[in-house]
Scaffold this motif. Structure first.
Motif, PDB file in Angstrom:
ATOM      1  N   ASP A  80       0.824  -1.206   0.000  1.00 35.11           N
ATOM      2  CA  ASP A  80       0.000   0.000   0.000  1.00 35.11           C
ATOM      3  C   ASP A  80       0.860   1.258   0.000  1.00 35.11           C
ATOM      4  O   ASP A  80       0.532   2.240  -0.666  1.00 35.11           O
ATOM      5  CB  ASP A  80      -0.936   0.008   1.208  1.00 35.11           C
ATOM      6  N   LYS A  90      -0.653   3.842  -8.581  1.00 32.94           N
ATOM      7  CA  LYS A  90      -1.809   4.169  -7.746  1.00 32.94           C
ATOM      8  C   LYS A  90      -3.069   4.290  -8.592  1.00 32.94           C
ATOM      9  O   LYS A  90      -4.112   3.740  -8.256  1.00 32.94           O
ATOM     10  CB  LYS A  90      -1.547   5.479  -6.999  1.00 32.94           C
ATOM     11  N   ARG A  91      -2.947   4.963  -9.707  1.00 36.69           N
ATOM     12  CA  ARG A  91      -4.104   5.142 -10.590  1.00 36.69           C
ATOM     13  C   ARG A  91      -4.566   3.802 -11.182  1.00 36.69           C
ATOM     14  O   ARG A  91      -5.763   3.524 -11.262  1.00 36.69           O
ATOM     15  CB  ARG A  91      -3.755   6.114 -11.705  1.00 36.69           C
ATOM     16  N   MET A  93      -4.220   0.852  -9.818  1.00 32.91           N
ATOM     17  CA  MET A  93      -4.856   0.075  -8.755  1.00 32.91           C
ATOM     18  C   MET A  93      -6.263   0.591  -8.466  1.00 32.91           C
ATOM     19  O   MET A  93      -7.163  -0.190  -8.170  1.00 32.91           O
ATOM     20  CB  MET A  93      -4.004   0.101  -7.484  1.00 32.91           C
ATOM     21  N   GLU A  94      -6.466   1.908  -8.563  1.00 35.83           N
ATOM     22  CA  GLU A  94      -7.804   2.469  -8.364  1.00 35.83           C
ATOM     23  C   GLU A  94      -8.755   1.977  -9.450  1.00 35.83           C
ATOM     24  O   GLU A  94      -9.895   1.607  -9.167  1.00 35.83           O
ATOM     25  CB  GLU A  94      -7.739   3.999  -8.364  1.00 35.83           C
ATOM     26  N   VAL A  95      -8.279   1.957 -10.692  1.00 37.47           N
ATOM     27  CA  VAL A  95      -9.099   1.463 -11.802  1.00 37.47           C
ATOM     28  C   VAL A  95      -9.412  -0.015 -11.605  1.00 37.47           C
ATOM     29  O   VAL A  95     -10.538  -0.464 -11.831  1.00 37.47           O
ATOM     30  CB  VAL A  95      -8.382   1.712 -13.156  1.00 37.47           C
ATOM     31  N   LYS A  96      -8.428  -0.773 -11.164  1.00 43.01           N
ATOM     32  CA  LYS A  96      -8.633  -2.200 -10.925  1.00 43.01           C
ATOM     33  C   LYS A  96      -9.672  -2.420  -9.830  1.00 43.01           C
ATOM     34  O   LYS A  96     -10.550  -3.283  -9.953  1.00 43.01           O
ATOM     35  CB  LYS A  96      -7.316  -2.855 -10.519  1.00 43.01           C
ATOM     36  N   ASP A  97      -9.593  -1.650  -8.749  1.00 43.03           N
ATOM     37  CA  ASP A  97     -10.574  -1.770  -7.660  1.00 43.03           C
ATOM     38  C   ASP A  97     -11.984  -1.422  -8.140  1.00 43.03           C
ATOM     39  O   ASP A  97     -12.954  -2.101  -7.785  1.00 43.03           O
ATOM     40  CB  ASP A  97     -10.180  -0.875  -6.482  1.00 43.03           C
ATOM     41  N   LYS A  98     -12.102  -0.372  -8.936  1.00 44.70           N
ATOM     42  CA  LYS A  98     -13.418   0.008  -9.465  1.00 44.70           C
ATOM     43  C   LYS A  98     -13.982  -1.079 -10.375  1.00 44.70           C
ATOM     44  O   LYS A  98     -15.168  -1.404 -10.309  1.00 44.70           O
ATOM     45  CB  LYS A  98     -13.322   1.335 -10.225  1.00 44.70           C
TER      46      LYS A  98
END
Length: 107
Positions: A80, A90-91, A93-98
């Protein structure tokens, strides 16, 4: 340095400059520097023989489930921290989480 000569390093530098652009390079460098700093801090913490509470760890007792999962928790914390330092990762990983949340909603 890994068998790379000056010409190879120059080619790599030009490719990175073309891919990311001159404005993004300082951000990426700052992120990578922070990630390396975090790795060094974690390495120093792991090498420290004194426990978190200021007591020497008890090496004679059996490990509990919490202590056994401590390396996994440390790995997650480190991951993290690194993700937070490098802007592109970071971006992503955010797309992957969404995408994962959308996938769960659709199921």
């Amino acid at each position: 340095m890994f068998g790379l000569g000056p010409s190879e390093l120059l080619i790599i530098a030009v490719i990175v400059l073309i891919l990311f652009g001159a404005k993004r390079l300082p951000e990426i460098g700052k992120g990578l520097g922070g990630a390396i700093r975090e790795f060094k801090n974690v390495k120093k913490d792991l090498a420290d023989p004194i426990g978190e509470l200021g007591k020497a760890p008890d090496t004679g007792s059996k490990k509990t489930a919490a202590e056994a999962s401590a390396p996994k928790a440390l790995e997650a914390k480190l991951t993290d921290a690194v993700i937070g330092q490098v802007p592109g990762v970071k971006r992503a990983m955010e797309v992957k989480d969404k995408a994962q949340k959308i996938k769960e909603i659709l199921q």
